[in-house]
Design an enzyme around this catalytic site. Structure first.
Site, mmCIF file in Angstrom:
data_model
loop_
_atom_site.group_PDB
_atom_site.id
_atom_site.type_symbol
_atom_site.label_atom_id
_atom_site.label_comp_id
_atom_site.label_asym_id
_atom_site.label_seq_id
_atom_site.Cartn_x
_atom_site.Cartn_y
_atom_site.Cartn_z
ATOM 1 N N HIS A 15 0.815 -1.218 0.000
ATOM 2 C CA HIS A 15 0.000 0.000 0.000
ATOM 3 C C HIS A 15 0.846 1.264 0.000
ATOM 4 C CE1 HIS A 15 -3.145 -2.928 0.807
ATOM 5 N NE2 HIS A 15 -3.866 -2.075 0.108
ATOM 6 N N CYS B 155 -10.205 -3.930 -10.154
ATOM 7 C CA CYS B 155 -9.625 -2.722 -9.567
ATOM 8 C C CYS B 155 -8.225 -2.953 -9.011
ATOM 9 C CB CYS B 155 -10.534 -2.161 -8.483
ATOM 10 S SG CYS B 155 -10.785 -3.288 -7.109
HETATM 11 C C1 PEP Z 1 -6.824 -5.470 -4.343
HETATM 12 O O1 PEP Z 1 -6.602 -6.241 -3.408
HETATM 13 O O2 PEP Z 1 -6.585 -5.724 -5.532
HETATM 14 C C2 PEP Z 1 -7.400 -4.146 -4.085
HETATM 15 C C3 PEP Z 1 -7.827 -3.383 -5.064
HETATM 16 O O3 PEP Z 1 -7.432 -3.727 -2.798
HETATM 17 P P1 PEP Z 1 -6.134 -3.249 -1.995
HETATM 18 O O4 PEP Z 1 -4.990 -3.122 -2.986
HETATM 19 O O5 PEP Z 1 -6.458 -1.944 -1.366
HETATM 20 O O6 PEP Z 1 -5.928 -4.337 -1.017
#
Ligand code: PEP
Ligand code: MG
Length: 743
Positions: free
Chosen positions: A351, A662
């Site tokens: 993140h 996403c």
């Molecule tokens: C994912 O896991 O692909 C997602 C979009 O959520 P995050 O990256 O915030 O865990």
């Protein structure tokens, strides 16, 4: 009109540290129309609460004080506001919680009236802000306390002649090129201050000290403003410990004693801070130890002003080196204006890396041994596009990368011309291209790049960049900004997805050694339902009568959907007026293998689906997002992943619902084209990636790719798939469409 945050910030700025909490109590009392107000704090090694500061008679009268302590304890034990109403007195206590760790409580007292629900909410909001101030006050106390620890003996090594150019290969985490001098989260080579002998006399040196402090104070004002605009919310108190240190008479007198003994301003500041750091290192409280970095940062900042002409390296920009790329570090780096980041661990989907991309800071993660191979002040090139880190570059390498940096800038301006272009393939397939957002800057960029709304609003960052959780009203302000930019939506708010690398502290909510596996996301919300309630209410209030979409992360069963649905309904039902009637559209994230298996059932139970490939890859291939030894950019081409995606898309379609991807793979041109070919309804990507993606999609024909998809999905491994996809893309007739406006 000033906000309470501004008023508290003014209290911090205008008082010496020992008076800050008393002065804050007075401001708080006025804010909630109380006669008196007190702050009770938990002792680290005893279960009781002690009265730390107060304003008014609550701090004096013994009977009242013990009633206040009891209600403070109740609030803290239950982690929610508590009252004691025995007319004519009424007491209201709200807990102060630092990321799940109980710190203490604020108690307001009114002899003549009961506190209203509105006053209770205000006090809760204040408590969230006061967490940072209280911690800063404790920190200054530890710094000022000579008996707190043994003096730390700093070890300064003489590293000798630095070796020559070294190239490290890491993981590309945030594109772009940064060239700068290496710093380890502390910017100034402090030995320069120790060696400074340019003593001008006592009074001139004292004046330099005052100038240095004043300039540092100005810097902090600017940083606060920058953080506020990037995050899209008020950050007036994030540097409270720096401001308190600058007002600390103990620090100032120690510096002046140094000057009196013949040290220069820089030398005296460095020596005083070195002494204070030594004390802090001896304090057992881990939170206080973390704050050593604040001291180092402040020291660097002041010395940077005082010694500017002597110490300037030819590279003004800084590249920050760190063992890992925590989101809080990235935020800090951005607000301090560093050019690039290199981290020893972490992957492109950490993140922190996502945040670096949002903020446009070039970054490389998983750079092996970087902490041992680089000396502070070394020139470092960060190539966030290839993952290369060049340490102590030769003049040729430096020239080459300077040229590349210019090329990157030129290409970026080219992509920007595609902003206006609709996301459409060469054969006319219109793609719904949405934005993943987390910060205020993302929303602004998503709008500039004409995103088709917000496909994923990661709501965690306001919770992790500050010391306390944002209150419901603060969240409303934050979420409203998304509607201001995208009045017609769609805006897909994801419920708080804490833990993993999005929850850094060693104590409190979400703490777990392997937080990616098990205790995270909605499972944390089950234990802290008030977090979900406040957030959902904030979504609903921000939305008003506009469309509201709520996405549930980390769904692994149908029970998750029904349980969260009930919690959402009950949160909205508690509201009054028209928002209490809201029935949001509910979506589920498919990001664990169990959800892939249940895709059709989940699709029947919700209104829309969103595939989070970052986590899906992590859980399906057992590769920790934070461990660069395991992750590879090629994971996204793994046949198991692509087949899972294809199965999910068709299962969701069989229920007549829509599905978006996403995860980060949706931003890669070849994979984005493939996802479109296998029928995905929308892609949601970092807003920065949108213009480039529009440009590449405009050159692709989807129909032939659709026909090739059976063959691609049948490939045996990632290498074959990547090659097949590339061959297919190369074979495809390319259309060269001029950006909208040029045609
Ligand atoms: C994912 O896991 O692909 C997602 C979009 O959520 P995050 O990256 O915030 O865990
Ligand atoms: Mg995820």
């Amino acid at each position: 009109m000033t906000t309470i945050l501004e008023r508290l910030s003014r209290v911090v700025e205008s008082h010496v540290p020992v008076q800050v909490l008393d002065a804050a109590s007075k401001t708080i009392a006025a804010e909630v129309d109380a006669d008196s107000c007190s702050i009770f704090l938990k002792e680290s090694d005893s279960p009781g609460l002690h009265l730390r500061s107060g304003f008014g008679h609550l701090a004096q009268g013994e009977v009242l004080k013990s009633a206040a302590r009891a209600v403070a304890k109740e609030a803290l034990d239950q982690m929610r506001p508590a009252r004691a109403e025995a007319p004519p007195d009424s007491l209201l206590a709200v807990p102060m919680v630092l990321r799940g760790r109980p710190l203490g409580a604020i108690v307001a007292h009114a002899p003549a009236h009961s506190f209203s629900a509105e006053q209770e909410r205000t006090l809760c909001a204040i408590a969230a802000h006061m967490v940072g101030v209280v911690e800063s006050a404790r920190f200054i106390e530890a710094v000022d306390n000579e008996d707190a620890a043994e003096r730390y003996a700093g070890v300064h090594t003489d590293a000798g002649e630095p070796p020559g150019e070294l190239v490290l290969q890491g993981t590309p985490a945030s594109p772009g090129i940064a060239i700068g001098a290496a710093v380890f989260r502390r910017a100034f080579p402090r030995e320069l201050a120790r060696r400074d002998v340019s003593f001008l006399g006592k009074e001139p040196e004292r004046q330099r000290v005052r100038d240095g402090f004043e300039k540092a104070r100005n810097d902090i004002g600017k940083l606060q403003a920058a953080a506020t605009s990037d995050l899209g919310e008020d950050q007036a108190l994030i540097f409270s410990s720096h401001l308190m240190l600058l007002n600390d008479p103990v620090l100032l007198s120690r510096v002046e004693e140094g000057v009196d003994r013949g040290k220069t301003a820089a030398g005296a500041i460095e020596a005083a801070i070195d002494e204070f750091e030594g004390r802090l290192r001896g304090v057992r409280d881990p939170y206080i130890q973390e704050r050593v970095e604040d001291l180092e940062d402040l020291c660097s900042r002041i010395l940077g002003h005082l010694m500017v002409s002597k110490s300037q390296s030819p590279l003004l920009a800084q590249v920050v080196l760190s063992p890992r790329i925590a989101p809080s570090l990235v935020m800090e780096i951005k607000t301090r204006g560093a050019a690039g980041i290199v981290a020893e661990t972490g992957s492109a989907t950490s993140h922190g890396a996502l945040l670096a991309r949002s903020l446009g800071v070039p970054a490389v993660t998983g750079a092996p041994d970087v902490m041992r191979s680089v000396l502070a002040g070394d020139a470092v090139i960060v190539d966030g596009t290839t993952g290369r880190v060049v340490v102590r570059p030769s003049p040729e390498s430096l020239a080459e990368y300077q040229q590349q940096a210019q090329d990157v800038e030129r290409r970026r301006t080219e992509f920007i011309r595609y902003r206006e272009h609709p996301p459409e393939t060469a054969d006319g397939v219109r793609i719904r291209l949405q934005a993943n957002v987390a910060l205020g800057v993302d929303i602004a960029l998503a709008k500039e790049n004409r995103a088709d709304g917000i496909g994923l609003y990661r709501t965690e960052f306001p919770f992790i960049v500050r010391e306390g959780f944002p209150t419901r009203d603060e969240q409303v302000e934050i979420y409203r900004k998304a509607y201001d930019s995208f009045p017609g939506g769609p805006i897909t708010f994801r419920l708080l997805d804490l833990a993993g690398d999005k929850f850094v502290p060693t104590t409190g909510v979400g703490a777990s050694a392997s937080a990616f596996h098990g205790y995270r996301s909605i499972r944390v919300l089950y234990d802290y339902p008030h977090l979900l309630r406040d957030q959902v209410q904030a979504f609903a209030i921000a939305a008003g009568d506009r469309p509201l979409r709520i996405l549930i992360p980390m769904v692994s069963s149908l029970d998750d959907v029904s349980r969260i649905r009930l919690m959402i309904e009950s949160a909205i039902g508690e509201l009054s007026g028209v928002v209490a009637q809201r029935q949001p559209q509910l979506g589920a994230m498919i990001e664990v293998p169990a959800a892939v298996e249940l895709a059709a059932d989940l699709a029947a139970a919700v209104d829309f689906l969103s595939i989070g490939t970052n986590d899906l890859i992590q859980y399906a291939l057992v590769v920790d997002r934070e461990d660069s030894r395991m992750t590879s950019p090629r994971d996204a081409y793994h046949p198991a992943i692509l087949r899972m995606l294809q199965r999910t898309i068709s299962a969701v379609h069989s229920e007549g619902k829509e599905v978006c991807v996403c995860g980060e793979m949706a931003a890669r041109p070849d994979l984005a084209a493939f996802l479109v070919a296998i029928g995905v309804d929308a892609l949601s990507v970092s807003p920065r990636a949108i213009p480039e993606l529009k440009q590449s999609l405009a050159a692709v024909h989807v129909k032939p790719l659709e026909r090739a998809s059976v063959h691609i999905l049948a490939c045996q491994n990632a290498t074959e798939i990547e090659a097949a996809l590339r061959a297919c893309m190369d074979d495809l007739p390319k259309a060269h469409i001029a950006p909208h406006g040029d045609r």
